[in-house]
Design an enzyme around this catalytic site. Structure first.
Site, PDB file in Angstrom:
ATOM      1  N   GLY A   1       0.810  -1.232   0.090  1.00  0.00           N
ATOM      2  CA  GLY A   1      -0.009   0.019   0.102  1.00  0.00           C
ATOM      3  C   GLY A   1       0.787   1.311  -0.013  1.00  0.00           C
TER       4      GLY A   1
ATOM      5  CE  LYS B   1       1.939  -0.429   5.359  1.00  0.00           C
ATOM      6  NZ  LYS B   1       2.340  -1.924   5.667  1.00  0.00           N
TER       7      LYS B   1
ATOM      8  CG  ASP C   1       9.864  -8.600   3.371  1.00  0.00           C
ATOM      9  OD1 ASP C   1      11.304  -8.980   3.038  1.00  0.00           O
ATOM     10  OD2 ASP C   1       9.318  -7.819   2.907  1.00  0.00           O
TER      11      ASP C   1
END
Length: 986
Positions: free
Chosen positions: A699, A715, A814
């Site tokens: 996003g 966000k 991640d």
């Protein structure tokens, strides 16, 4: 009768006397245990709470305690993984009946002195592995006659292996791997003739040779010595290790030939010799190794042919890659009933592959790339339907791809490019559901891409350039949402590009040059947020260059030359940081944008007769007078804008227009996770283009300055239509961040959801991400060494919290600098939990199997990429890469590393290129020359603590070990960093 009474009395007396003795013994043992618990150990998990002297049958029923069932004496103390801390509790050894002491996998610190360990001389086994002990190894007196197991692995011991280890005549297991031992491997180890396991791997020993008399250890079953700085020849006596099951002396600097005596290892099951400098021909003495299952002599300097005696064994894996072997591959290899992995790449093998290869075994992985092989592909390679990796590139193989390969549904990885293969590709070969990579470029293949390719949902790389493929770009490719690289160049494709290709949101490289594509470039390509290379040159494309190209954040190569594109060069393209730009030989017109009005770009602009420039010759100058028609269009445009503005004002006045930020509270469901002093309307009103501070995979992020003076980050997630997994990413972020609290994890304030949008609001991080700061122009100024170290420690603490303090544990998946945010004081906060996964307790130790590999290239652990299984150790690897990035200032795949190298390989090779020269180091094997080659040049040398940096480099290399089992836990990483911090403070 009197005699019987006397006898009965004596028996009763003895019985009660023994009871009293047993009671005295138990009381004494319990007192010692309680004394250690209360004065020497910290027990944060309460594992020792049942150590209470008043309990019945104490201490034999206490947690971790085992007693002799007859005498009730304590014989074993096992506190493994109790998470206790403190110093070495030597007083446990005051229990004279104790035989086994296991304190492994805890948080014990400090040295283990010779005096303290002398109390334990009567033990049979002593296991102190996976703690934080440091200092030199203790000396062992001649009283250690019973000790059979000594395990000090996974600690920080330094110095030499003491010569007094020979005073352990009955020692069977000596395990010292993964320490910081920097002395030499002593020849005297050959005197420990009862050894069955000798494990010294992953220590920065001083360069030296294998003990010449290693063959005396005839009972040895496991010899594990990778990464121990071995040099010289493999001694002939190694053939006397007749009980050996595993021989691993890989990752060293051994030279000379593999001795013929290796044929004496009649019990061996695995031989690992890879990554040395062994030379000469392979010995012909393999016939007696009938139990051998795995042989790896790859990455050496071996020459000659593959001996029949080796090829005839029933091996499960044979790895001879990266040598200079030649000759034909023996046909007898195809008769092996067990072979599942064959790696012969980067050699000089010639002839054909054995025709029946794969017929007799469940072959899973074959890589014979970069040889001189020729002839047809074996029909039977996938006969057992197990083949997963087919890698044959850079040979001279010819003929067609066998039809049987079209039924090989187990394939996941195919690289057969750069051969002489011809005819059409079997239909099924395009469509395997598990296929991740398909590279068949530079052959003579023909035909079209079938619609069935839509079944290959996991495909990430489609590279078929340099063939004779034709037909349209099938719209079914648009269903392959994992595609990162598409290269269809130098073929005969035609027709228009389907509009649906904009759905390939993970594209990083898209190359269709030298085809016959027509139509326009899709204008809605702003979704290609990860695209770095776009080459549409040498086609028949028409229409204008989409202005949206200028919004692609990481695009660096753009080539649209030799088409029929018209219109102006969009000014937005000048915002890109392009290393390659070419729009030559089109029908472009108008003024060259300022960003491209330089001689550097002249050749990239030529061939467009209607392009003009005020000062870039030989392009014609632009006319200063504006045509009347254009002036009229401009006037009409201004009038139209005034009219639209008036209508909007009227609509707002009549409350018939509802702005995005003016929806009432009922239209937005708000869930607060923290106490906040503002409402959603105030946030929604600020989600405008001028407040955008970042755009990512999930996003767009906005900076929101509130009336109170507070600044937050909001966000807004992409709509499901733009990102199909948007809902899952949003839910993962909320579920993770709403339940955890830690100083080094971003704080989620509230969520706002309705039918049209999903928004999360977080604390605002003033200094952006570590990636922004580290790789920005001021990285060297803003990030001095103390600040980099503090960021590393804080990020490690946040990750350790996820792994060890959350129930169930959470894997981030991640970890990278862009997901480590920095507040106004550069304190790190882990962010972006859209890919996070909880690790369920019922999963086996192999980890959870994911449906696909996610994360960021360069940070993904090798076993995750290969097996799809994720564990906490996957995050540890990523964190290790971040540490190397902090040290070097370079991104994981920096161009300076060379082709096909990443930061882990580069740092490892540099560290081994400049080994420690002195013998006094106790904190790592890296000298100043090595560090200067690795460290970020923007760091001020006088401000660098080299002793601290050496240790941090050791931690980073441990985190990025190839095998997950060799990586430390994040809890251990934190303790090691703190240890280095305290060392620095001293």
């Amino acid at each position: 009768m009197d005699f019987l009474k006397q006898l009965l009395f004596l028996l009763n007396f003895c019985f009660f006397t023994n009871l009293v003795q047993f009671a005295d013994s138990s009381n004494r043992d319990a007192a010692i245990l309680l004394g250690v618990k209360n004065s020497q150990l910290d027990d944060p998990l309460g594992k020792l709470d049942d150590w209470v002297g008043t309990t019945r049958n104490a201490p034999c029923n206490w947690n971790g305690i085992s007693c002799d069932p007859r005498t009730l004496d304590v014989v074993s103390i096992n506190l493994s993984s109790f998470n206790v801390s403190g110093n070495f509790p030597a007083d446990f050894c005051r229990i004279l009946s104790l035989q086994n002491l296991d304190l492994s996998n805890n948080s014990l610190v400090g040295p283990v002195t010779s005096d303290s360990i002398s109390l334990c001389s009567y033990l049979q086994s002593l296991n102190l592995s996976s703690n934080y002990f440091d200092g030199k190894l203790p000396e062992f007196s001649t009283e250690f006659l019973n000790l059979t197991l000594l395990d000090f692995s996974f600690n920080s011991f330094t110095g030499e292996i003491p010569g007094t280890v020979v005073n352990l005549p009955n020692l069977q297991v000596l395990s010292l791997f993964s320490n910081l031992l920097d002395g030499s491997i002593p020849e005297t180890l050959s005197n420990l003739t009862e050894l069955t396991r000798l494990e010294l791997a992953y220590n920065p020993f001083r360069p030296g040779t294998l003990p010449e008399n290693i063959g005396r250890l005839t009972k040895l079953r496991n010899l594990w010595l990778p990464h121990t700085n071995l040099m010289g020849n493999i001694p002939d006596s190694i053939g006397n290790l007749v009980s050996l099951k595993n021989l691993d002396i890989s990752n060293n600097s051994l030279t000379g030939k593999i001795p013929e005596s290796i044929g004496g290892l009649k019990s061996v099951e695995q031989i690992e010799l890879y990554k040395n400098q062994l030379s000469g021909e392979l010995p012909g003495a393999f016939l007696n190794l009938t139990y051998l299952l795995r042989f790896d002599a790859s990455e050496n300097k071996l020459t000659g042919e593959m001996p029949e005696s080796l090829a005839s064994l029933s091996l499960e894996s044979l790895n001879l890659n990266d040598n200079s072997l030649e000759g034909v591959i023996p046909d007898i290899l195809a008769l092996n009933p067990k072979l599942n992995q064959l790696h012969l790449f980067n050699n000089k093998f010639s002839g054909t592959l054995p025709g029946n290869l794969g017929m007799n075994s469940e072959l899973e992985d074959i890589d014979v790339s970069n040889n001189n092989l020729e002839g047809p592909l074996p029909q039977s390679l996938c006969y057992r339907k197990k083949l997963q990796r087919l890698v044959l590139f850079e040979n001279r193989m010819s003929g067609s791809i066998p039809e049987s390969y079209g039924d090989c549904s187990s394939l996941t990885y195919v690289r057969i490019q750069h051969n002489e293969l011809s005819e059409t590709v079997p239909q099924g070969f395009w469509s395997f559901s598990g296929l991740e990579r398909l590279e068949i470029s530079n052959n003579k293949l023909e035909g079209s891409i079938p619609p069935a390719i839509s079944n290959a949902k996991g495909l990430t790389k489609l590279v078929i350039f340099g063939n004779n493929f034709s037909g349209n770009f099938p719209s079914e490719i648009c269903d392959l949402h994992e595609l990162a690289i598409v290269d269809l160049s130098i073929n005969q494709f035609s027709g228009e590009l389907p509009l649906c290709i904009i759905n390939l949101t993970k594209l990083q490289r898209f190359d269709i040059k030298e085809n016959m594509f027509t139509g326009e470039i899709p204008k809605t390509i702003s979704l290609w947020r990860e695209l770095t290379e776009l080459d549409f040159s040498h086609n028949r494309l028409s229409g204008v260059i989409p202005e949206e190209l200028g919004s692609l954040p990481v695009l660096t190569n753009l080539d649209l030359s030799w088409n029929s594109l018209s219109g102006a060069i969009p000014k937005a393209l000048a915002k890109l940081k392009l290393s390659k730009f070419n729009v030559s030989n089109n029908r472009l017109e108008g003024k060259v944008p300022i960003g491209f009005n330089a001689k550097f770009y002249l050749s990239s602009l030529m061939g467009n007769p209607d392009l003009c420039s005020p000062d870039l010759k030989p392009l014609p100058p632009c006319s200063r007078s504006k045509p009347v028609g254009l002036m009229l269009v401009g006037i009409l445009s201004v009038l139209a804008l005034i009219l639209i503005g008036s209508l909007l004002w009227l609509l707002i006045r009549t409350k018939k227009f509802v702005a995005f930020g003016s929806k009432n509270k009922q239209s937005c469901k708000v869930i607060s996770f923290q106490k906040v002093g503002f409402n959603e309307e105030e946030v929604l009103a600020s989600l405008t283009s001028e407040n955008v501070i970042g755009t990512g995979r999930s996003g767009r992020v906005y900076r929101v300055r509130l009336k109170s003076g507070l600044t937050v980050a909001a966000k807004r997630f992409w709509e499901v239509g733009r990102l199909p997994e948007s809902e899952r990413v949003f839910q993962s972020e909320v579920e993770t961040l709403s339940q955890i609290r830690h100083a080094n994890i971003i704080k989620l304030l509230f969520s706002c959801i309705n039918e049209d949008f999903k928004i999360l609001v977080y604390d605002y991080m003033e200094n952006g991400s570590l990636g922004d700061v580290l790789h920005g122009e001021k990285g060297g100024v803003l990030l001095d060494w103390p600040r980099r170290f503090a960021i590393a420690l804080g990020a490690a603490q946040g990750l350790a919290y996820l792994h060890h303090d959350c129930v169930p544990p959470i894997v981030h998946r991640d970890i990278k600098p862009n997901n480590i945010l920095l507040d106004e004081e550069f304190r790190p906060k882990l962010a972006d939990f859209g890919l996070a996964k909880t690790m369920h307790q019922d999963e086996d130790e192999g980890g959870q199997v994911m449906s696909r590999v996610v994360g960021s290239y360069g940070y993904i652990a090798p076993e995750y990429a290969h097996t799809m299984k994720v564990t906490e150790k996957s995050d540890v690897y990523s964190f290790g890469v971040v540490l190397l990035e902090l040290l070097s200032g370079k991104s994981p795949n920096h161009s300076s590393f060379g082709e096909n190298k990443d930061i882990v390989q580069w740092v490892t090779e540099t560290a081994f290129l400049y080994p420690e020269q002195g013998n006094e180091s106790v904190d790592g094997s890296f000298d100043i020359v090595c560090l200067d080659q690795i460290l970020d040049i923007r760091l001020i040398p006088s401000a660098i603590e080299y002793q601290q940096v050496k240790r941090i480099l050791n931690v980073a290399l441990s985190c990025t070990s190839e095998l997950p089992a060799d990586r430390p836990s994040m809890r251990r990483v934190v303790e090691l960093l703190k240890l280095h911090s305290s060392t620095h403070m001293k």
